[in-house]
Scaffold this active site. Structure first.
Site, mmCIF file in Angstrom:
data_model
loop_
_atom_site.group_PDB
_atom_site.id
_atom_site.type_symbol
_atom_site.label_atom_id
_atom_site.label_comp_id
_atom_site.label_asym_id
_atom_site.label_seq_id
_atom_site.Cartn_x
_atom_site.Cartn_y
_atom_site.Cartn_z
ATOM 1 N N ARG A 64 0.822 -1.231 0.000
ATOM 2 C CA ARG A 64 0.000 0.000 0.000
ATOM 3 C C ARG A 64 0.850 1.272 0.000
ATOM 4 N NH1 ARG A 64 -2.406 -3.591 -1.170
ATOM 5 N NH2 ARG A 64 -3.972 -4.727 0.001
ATOM 6 N N GLU B 111 -6.171 6.670 5.922
ATOM 7 C CA GLU B 111 -5.754 6.474 4.537
ATOM 8 C C GLU B 111 -5.998 7.734 3.705
ATOM 9 O OE1 GLU B 111 -6.422 2.350 3.012
ATOM 10 O OE2 GLU B 111 -7.404 3.516 1.455
ATOM 11 N N SER C 179 -12.315 2.416 3.324
ATOM 12 C CA SER C 179 -11.559 2.187 4.555
ATOM 13 C C SER C 179 -10.912 3.491 4.985
ATOM 14 C CB SER C 179 -10.471 1.151 4.331
ATOM 15 O OG SER C 179 -11.049 -0.083 4.049
HETATM 16 P P1 NAP Z 1 -10.159 -7.893 5.490
HETATM 17 O O1 NAP Z 1 -10.398 -8.674 4.259
HETATM 18 O O2 NAP Z 1 -10.629 -8.436 6.784
HETATM 19 O O3 NAP Z 1 -8.617 -7.544 5.590
HETATM 20 C C1 NAP Z 1 -8.100 -6.865 6.730
HETATM 21 C C2 NAP Z 1 -6.601 -7.087 6.793
HETATM 22 O O4 NAP Z 1 -6.355 -8.456 7.072
HETATM 23 C C3 NAP Z 1 -5.874 -6.772 5.508
HETATM 24 O O5 NAP Z 1 -4.664 -6.144 5.829
HETATM 25 C C4 NAP Z 1 -5.629 -8.123 4.880
HETATM 26 O O6 NAP Z 1 -4.421 -8.231 4.197
HETATM 27 C C5 NAP Z 1 -5.536 -9.016 6.090
HETATM 28 N N1 NAP Z 1 -6.007 -10.335 5.689
HETATM 29 C C6 NAP Z 1 -7.289 -10.785 5.654
HETATM 30 N N2 NAP Z 1 -7.326 -12.058 5.263
HETATM 31 C C7 NAP Z 1 -6.059 -12.426 5.029
HETATM 32 C C8 NAP Z 1 -5.447 -13.644 4.622
HETATM 33 N N3 NAP Z 1 -6.174 -14.747 4.382
HETATM 34 N N4 NAP Z 1 -4.095 -13.690 4.477
HETATM 35 C C9 NAP Z 1 -3.360 -12.585 4.740
HETATM 36 N N5 NAP Z 1 -3.873 -11.432 5.130
HETATM 37 C C10 NAP Z 1 -5.212 -11.346 5.293
HETATM 38 O O7 NAP Z 1 -10.884 -6.480 5.397
HETATM 39 P P2 NAP Z 1 -10.880 -5.201 4.465
HETATM 40 O O8 NAP Z 1 -10.216 -4.153 5.221
HETATM 41 O O9 NAP Z 1 -12.295 -5.035 4.007
HETATM 42 O O10 NAP Z 1 -10.007 -5.486 3.194
HETATM 43 C C11 NAP Z 1 -10.449 -6.185 2.036
HETATM 44 C C12 NAP Z 1 -9.356 -6.107 1.017
HETATM 45 O O11 NAP Z 1 -9.297 -4.774 0.516
HETATM 46 C C13 NAP Z 1 -7.981 -6.411 1.594
HETATM 47 O O12 NAP Z 1 -7.217 -7.098 0.630
HETATM 48 C C14 NAP Z 1 -7.421 -5.039 1.867
HETATM 49 O O13 NAP Z 1 -6.021 -4.978 1.850
HETATM 50 C C15 NAP Z 1 -7.996 -4.273 0.704
HETATM 51 N N6 NAP Z 1 -7.998 -2.824 0.927
HETATM 52 C C16 NAP Z 1 -7.119 -2.099 0.190
HETATM 53 C C17 NAP Z 1 -7.036 -0.749 0.352
HETATM 54 C C18 NAP Z 1 -6.050 0.008 -0.476
HETATM 55 O O14 NAP Z 1 -5.512 -0.497 -1.434
HETATM 56 N N7 NAP Z 1 -5.744 1.208 -0.144
HETATM 57 C C19 NAP Z 1 -7.869 -0.119 1.267
HETATM 58 C C20 NAP Z 1 -8.752 -0.888 2.008
HETATM 59 C C21 NAP Z 1 -8.804 -2.261 1.837
HETATM 60 P P3 NAP Z 1 -4.173 -7.661 2.705
HETATM 61 O O15 NAP Z 1 -4.228 -6.181 2.860
HETATM 62 O O16 NAP Z 1 -2.802 -8.146 2.402
HETATM 63 O O17 NAP Z 1 -5.222 -8.205 1.842
#
Ligand code: NAP
Length: 363
Positions: free
Chosen positions: A164, A341, A242
């Site tokens: 990120r 963010e 988020s």
């Molecule tokens: P979420 O799916 O519960 O994810 C929350 C956090 O837990 C994230 O950091 C995610 O890692 C980690 N996570 C969840 N399941 C995982 C697994 N099986 N293995 C490794 N790490 C895991 O809730 P959320 O906040 O709604 O996010 C959904 C997705 O959207 C995530 O991939 C999150 O990173 C992404 N997101 C991206 C942005 C951005 O690009 N700025 C903003 C918000 C959310 P990861 O981040 O590595 O997936």
């Protein structure tokens, strides 16, 4: 290129708060961006760049300078044998761009469906979700340097991508304006089905080999459950998605959270050898801000504790006050510092704002 004065910014931002731009210009080409920079420089005026408005909170006072709305459009396609390079103007809306790629049977972006904003914002924080991030497919980022007005192209390696983050977010924050991004995408590639939510979706629907299109639909469905798709009928439409970055912490910090909440209860995922990610949404709920919490015109999304929503007629000050309280509650409960963010534009410096934006060292 002729800037207009006193243009409302709230309608251009998904949070829907904030005052006007003193001056505003929609830049439809790289040349427009360069002209706009010159116009502001000639008047010693500060410049604020606005893209899809999905990751920004504008102050109630607005922005006292020139807002450049990057509207550079156009998608071009170059066939390269087993892959296709799509070049998209920074002002192309992201999700329709993903739909275009999926529609052409090109892999690499399907898990990034349903994300609001424009193409130009995606390299800045290396947008990622559900097992993919843009750094895996971006080959070049085209920019204009703000200071000199000079165009420049960065290769993927030169972008300094991390989780990120990129050079555009940290080392070179506010130095460049992204005008176009090139993605090289494999033809007829199998979709990425690695993220637990996506795997579970297809296990439930008993689909053994989902298509790229099916994965796009699955990600949209998963995001909808979290209120993370901006569309009619969604009570969380007016938000920045988020609001807090999922914190990456060391094992000592994880242990402190486990001491408070019980070792078995704390969700966490390995980030690298020495650190773990803890979902910000979990910390926020456990610190007392449950889904659907309302406070006048603002509140916590009914679907997802990590999103702050404008419940109607909110002011930027309301958003700021709630964000500070959420951060303070997580800090006081767990000793974990979560940082927002979105970018805060036009706010007067204050100790509260500094507290919100700073990453405090664990206590
Ligand atoms: P979420 O799916 O519960 O994810 C929350 C956090 O837990 C994230 O950091 C995610 O890692 C980690 N996570 C969840 N399941 C995982 C697994 N099986 N293995 C490794 N790490 C895991 O809730 P959320 O906040 O709604 O996010 C959904 C997705 O959207 C995530 O991939 C999150 O990173 C992404 N997101 C991206 C942005 C951005 O690009 N700025 C903003 C918000 C959310 P990861 O981040 O590595 O997936």
């Amino acid at each position: 290129m002729k800037p207009r004065s006193d243009v409302a910014l709230a309608p251009l931002c998904t949070m829907g708060v904030g005052g006007p731009a003193r001056w505003f210009v929609a830049a439809r080409s790289e040349a427009d961006v360069i002209d706009a920079l010159r116009w502001a420089a000639a008047r010693s005026m500060p410049v604020q760049v606005l893209g899809g408005g999905s990751n920004v909170v504008i102050a109630d006072a607005g922005f006292d300078g020139l807002v450049i709305h990057v509207n550079v459009g156009g998608i071009t396609r170059q066939d390269e044998g087993q892959a296709v390079t799509l070049r998209a103007g920074a002002g192309e809306a992201w999700d329709p761009f993903v739909a275009t790629a999926v529609g052409e049977h090109l892999g690499g972006l399907e898990c990034l469906s349903g994300i609001p904003g424009f193409v130009g914002g995606t390299p800045v924080q290396n947008v990622g979700a559900y097992g993919q991030d843009v750094s895996a497919t971006i080959v070049r980022v085209h920019v204009v340097e703000r200071g000199s007005g000079a165009p420049r192209t960065f290769t993927n390696r030169e972008c300094g991508f991390g989780y990120r983050t990129s050079r555009f977010k940290h080392a070179d924050a506010d130095r460049y304006i992204v005008t176009a991004v090139e993605f090289t995408l494999p033809k007829d590639a199998p979709p990425t089905v690695t993220y637990a939510d996506v795997v579970a979706y297809f296990t439930e629907s008993k689909t053994a080999e989902p298509s790229l299109f099916a994965v796009r639909e699955a990600v949209l469905a998963i995001r909808r459950r979290k209120g993370m798709v901006i569309e009619p009928g969604n009570a969380a439409n007016r938000s920045c998605g988020s609001f807090f970055v999922n914190p990456v912490v060391d094992v000592d910090a994880l242990r402190r959270v486990q001491d408070v909440a019980g070792a078995a209860n704390v969700p966490h995922y390995p980030a690298d050898a020495a650190t773990v990610k803890i979902p910000a949404a979990w910390l926020i709920e456990r610190a007392g801000f449950t889904k659907g919490t309302s406070r006048g015109a603002v509140g916590i999304s009914p679907y997802q504790a990590q999103a702050i929503v404008n419940r109607g007629a909110a002011r930027a000050a309301d958003v700021l006050a709630l964000a500070i309280d959420v951060k303070r509650a997580v800090w006081n409960t767990f000793g974990i510092s979560i940082v927002p963010e979105p970018v805060f534009v036009g706010f007067a410096p204050s100790p509260e704002l500094r507290f919100l934006l700073t990453h405090q060292r664990s206590h």
